[in-house]
Write a protein that holds these residues in place. Structure first.
Motif, PDB file in Angstrom:
ATOM      1  N   GLU A 183     -55.327  47.214  -0.306  1.00  0.00           N
ATOM      2  CA  GLU A 183     -55.094  48.030   0.886  1.00  0.00           C
ATOM      3  C   GLU A 183     -53.596  48.152   1.157  1.00  0.00           C
ATOM      4  O   GLU A 183     -53.098  49.208   1.527  1.00  0.00           O
ATOM      5  N   ALA A 184     -52.861  47.073   0.917  1.00  0.00           N
ATOM      6  CA  ALA A 184     -51.422  47.076   1.169  1.00  0.00           C
ATOM      7  C   ALA A 184     -50.665  47.978   0.201  1.00  0.00           C
ATOM      8  O   ALA A 184     -49.706  48.656   0.580  1.00  0.00           O
ATOM      9  N   ILE A 185     -51.120  48.015  -1.040  1.00  0.00           N
ATOM     10  CA  ILE A 185     -50.305  48.677  -2.064  1.00  0.00           C
ATOM     11  C   ILE A 185     -50.216  50.190  -1.845  1.00  0.00           C
ATOM     12  O   ILE A 185     -49.245  50.827  -2.285  1.00  0.00           O
ATOM     13  N   PHE A 186     -51.180  50.755  -1.129  1.00  0.00           N
ATOM     14  CA  PHE A 186     -51.089  52.201  -0.895  1.00  0.00           C
ATOM     15  C   PHE A 186     -49.914  52.575   0.009  1.00  0.00           C
ATOM     16  O   PHE A 186     -49.498  53.727   0.042  1.00  0.00           O
ATOM     17  N   ASN A 187     -49.345  51.584   0.712  1.00  0.00           N
ATOM     18  CA  ASN A 187     -48.122  51.835   1.489  1.00  0.00           C
ATOM     19  C   ASN A 187     -46.903  52.032   0.592  1.00  0.00           C
ATOM     20  O   ASN A 187     -45.853  52.489   1.052  1.00  0.00           O
ATOM     21  N   LEU A 188     -47.029  51.612  -0.661  1.00  0.00           N
ATOM     22  CA  LEU A 188     -45.868  51.591  -1.558  1.00  0.00           C
ATOM     23  C   LEU A 188     -45.889  52.699  -2.609  1.00  0.00           C
ATOM     24  O   LEU A 188     -44.968  52.808  -3.416  1.00  0.00           O
ATOM     25  N   ILE A 189     -46.925  53.507  -2.621  1.00  0.00           N
ATOM     26  CA  ILE A 189     -47.030  54.515  -3.694  1.00  0.00           C
ATOM     27  C   ILE A 189     -46.031  55.652  -3.454  1.00  0.00           C
ATOM     28  O   ILE A 189     -46.026  56.308  -2.416  1.00  0.00           O
ATOM     29  N   LYS A 190     -45.206  55.854  -4.477  1.00  0.00           N
ATOM     30  CA  LYS A 190     -44.181  56.893  -4.422  1.00  0.00           C
ATOM     31  C   LYS A 190     -44.796  58.173  -4.993  1.00  0.00           C
ATOM     32  O   LYS A 190     -44.732  58.426  -6.200  1.00  0.00           O
ATOM     33  N   TRP A 191     -45.408  58.959  -4.101  1.00  0.00           N
ATOM     34  CA  TRP A 191     -46.219  60.081  -4.590  1.00  0.00           C
ATOM     35  C   TRP A 191     -45.393  61.146  -5.292  1.00  0.00           C
ATOM     36  O   TRP A 191     -45.915  61.884  -6.136  1.00  0.00           O
ATOM     37  N   GLU A 192     -44.094  61.247  -4.975  1.00  0.00           N
ATOM     38  CA  GLU A 192     -43.291  62.245  -5.699  1.00  0.00           C
ATOM     39  C   GLU A 192     -43.212  61.904  -7.191  1.00  0.00           C
ATOM     40  O   GLU A 192     -43.131  62.794  -8.037  1.00  0.00           O
ATOM     41  N   GLN A 193     -43.253  60.612  -7.512  1.00  0.00           N
ATOM     42  CA  GLN A 193     -43.236  60.210  -8.924  1.00  0.00           C
ATOM     43  C   GLN A 193     -44.590  60.485  -9.585  1.00  0.00           C
ATOM     44  O   GLN A 193     -44.654  60.953 -10.718  1.00  0.00           O
ATOM     45  N   VAL A 194     -45.670  60.202  -8.879  1.00  0.00           N
ATOM     46  CA  VAL A 194     -47.009  60.488  -9.413  1.00  0.00           C
ATOM     47  C   VAL A 194     -47.146  61.996  -9.652  1.00  0.00           C
ATOM     48  O   VAL A 194     -47.693  62.434 -10.667  1.00  0.00           O
ATOM     49  N   ASP A 195     -46.611  62.758  -8.724  1.00  0.00           N
ATOM     50  CA  ASP A 195     -46.617  64.207  -8.839  1.00  0.00           C
ATOM     51  C   ASP A 195     -45.883  64.667 -10.110  1.00  0.00           C
ATOM     52  O   ASP A 195     -46.360  65.539 -10.851  1.00  0.00           O
ATOM     53  N   LYS A 196     -44.737  64.052 -10.396  1.00  0.00           N
ATOM     54  CA  LYS A 196     -43.969  64.388 -11.608  1.00  0.00           C
ATOM     55  C   LYS A 196     -44.764  64.041 -12.864  1.00  0.00           C
ATOM     56  O   LYS A 196     -44.783  64.797 -13.834  1.00  0.00           O
ATOM     57  N   LEU A 197     -45.384  62.874 -12.856  1.00  0.00           N
ATOM     58  CA  LEU A 197     -46.167  62.459 -14.031  1.00  0.00           C
ATOM     59  C   LEU A 197     -47.372  63.378 -14.229  1.00  0.00           C
ATOM     60  O   LEU A 197     -47.750  63.679 -15.362  1.00  0.00           O
ATOM     61  N   PHE A 198     -47.942  63.830 -13.122  1.00  0.00           N
ATOM     62  CA  PHE A 198     -49.073  64.773 -13.223  1.00  0.00           C
ATOM     63  C   PHE A 198     -48.595  66.091 -13.823  1.00  0.00           C
ATOM     64  O   PHE A 198     -49.228  66.634 -14.743  1.00  0.00           O
ATOM     65  N   ALA A 199     -47.473  66.600 -13.336  1.00  0.00           N
ATOM     66  CA  ALA A 199     -46.926  67.865 -13.857  1.00  0.00           C
ATOM     67  C   ALA A 199     -46.663  67.757 -15.359  1.00  0.00           C
ATOM     68  O   ALA A 199     -46.964  68.671 -16.128  1.00  0.00           O
ATOM     69  N   ALA A 200     -46.125  66.612 -15.792  1.00  0.00           N
ATOM     70  CA  ALA A 200     -45.841  66.413 -17.214  1.00  0.00           C
ATOM     71  C   ALA A 200     -47.137  66.343 -18.017  1.00  0.00           C
ATOM     72  O   ALA A 200     -47.225  66.876 -19.125  1.00  0.00           O
ATOM     73  N   ALA A 201     -48.155  65.705 -17.437  1.00  0.00           N
ATOM     74  CA  ALA A 201     -49.404  65.514 -18.172  1.00  0.00           C
ATOM     75  C   ALA A 201     -50.192  66.825 -18.348  1.00  0.00           C
ATOM     76  O   ALA A 201     -50.880  67.001 -19.343  1.00  0.00           O
ATOM     77  N   ILE A 202     -50.072  67.714 -17.368  1.00  0.00           N
ATOM     78  CA  ILE A 202     -50.826  68.976 -17.498  1.00  0.00           C
ATOM     79  C   ILE A 202     -50.010  70.035 -18.232  1.00  0.00           C
ATOM     80  O   ILE A 202     -50.536  71.064 -18.639  1.00  0.00           O
TER      81      ILE A 202
END
Ligand code: MN3
Length: 262
Positions: A242-261
């Protein structure tokens, strides 16, 4: 994965974790040292490619994730556990010419399930998984996107109905992983998102090991080894999740998603 996608993905992952010249991050150096290039400090001529994976520096101080992840956990987790995966991977590769010289993503894709490759599977997976993990976390005050946006948000809504439901699925996957392992958000070969869990240091890139419907490119991973949370949370894996969702840097996940697709 298409070559173009792979290069983009690798560059993104490597680019975000590499600090300083000479730190190759995910990429083993294949340069043999030539005699006429030797400087005074090099006493031995190497004529074979040598594995040279290095521990990527953290992009933030070891106490940046407090109070959700404590400083001592980060020091041990990055400085001891991850460092050991890198050292042991380099050592294991010396005895495995077939996998020597591959970059980290290719290595995960190529490694087999046989006992002769278990050191590379465990330590190569450990190096890849943690290298990804550090980059998708950040101090909450420095995170630009507290929630997914754009194409990633659309894909999440399409696959899981809502971000809230995605978080629930990730949490369930992490909680139901018996013993050590990881929970993942990945992109499959049809560019669709899926949630899965893997044991030990396996990951969805390992196509010789992971079931076909659980293979893909990870864009978010959550470490559920006890070493990731035990000092702060002891046996309460759920509280850590539950705590770790406070730390997710979504702009980085977004970049990795863009690269993957692609
Ligand atoms: Mn770990």
């Amino acid at each position: 994965m298409k070559r173009k996608d792979f290069i983009k993905n690798t560059a993104l992952l490597a680019g975000s974790i590499v600090v300083g010249a000479g730190a190759t991050g995910c990429r083993p150096s294949q340069q043999a040292v030539k005699k006429d290039n030797l400087n005074a400090n090099v006493s031995k001529v190497e004529d074979k490619p040598k594995p040279a994976f290095v521990l990527p520096a953290l992009e933030y101080p070891v106490d940046a994730l407090v109070p959700y992840i404590d400083k001592q956990t980060m020091e041990i987790h990055h400085g001891k556990h991850h460092a050991a995966y890198v050292a042991n991977l380099n050592k294991a590769l010396e005895a495995n010419a077939g996998l020597l010289g591959k970059n980290l993503t290719d290595l995960c894709a190529a490694v087999g399930a046989g006992a002769d490759q278990s050191a590379i599977r465990n330590n190569g997976g450990g190096h890849y998984n943690h290298s990804l993990f550090w980059t998708i976390l950040a101090n909450p005050n420095t995170i630009e996107q507290k929630i997914p946006t754009g194409k990633l948000l659309s894909a999440i809504n399409e696959a899981f109905s809502s971000v809230e439901n995605l978080q629930k699925l990730l949490k369930d996957a992490a909680l139901s992983q018996f013993g050590s392992g990881w929970a993942w958000l990945s992109v499959d070969k049809n560019k669709k998102l899926f949630v899965s869990a893997t044991a030990n240091q396996d990951n969805p890139l390992m196509k010789n090991i992971i079931a076909a419907d659980k293979q893909g490119t990870p864009i978010l991973g959550i470490d559920v080894w006890e070493h990731a949370y035990y000092l702060n949370y002891q046996n309460k894996r759920k509280d850590y999740l539950e705590a770790i969702f406070n730390l997710i840097k979504w702009e980085q996940v977004d970049k990795l998603f863009a690269a993957a697709i692609g």
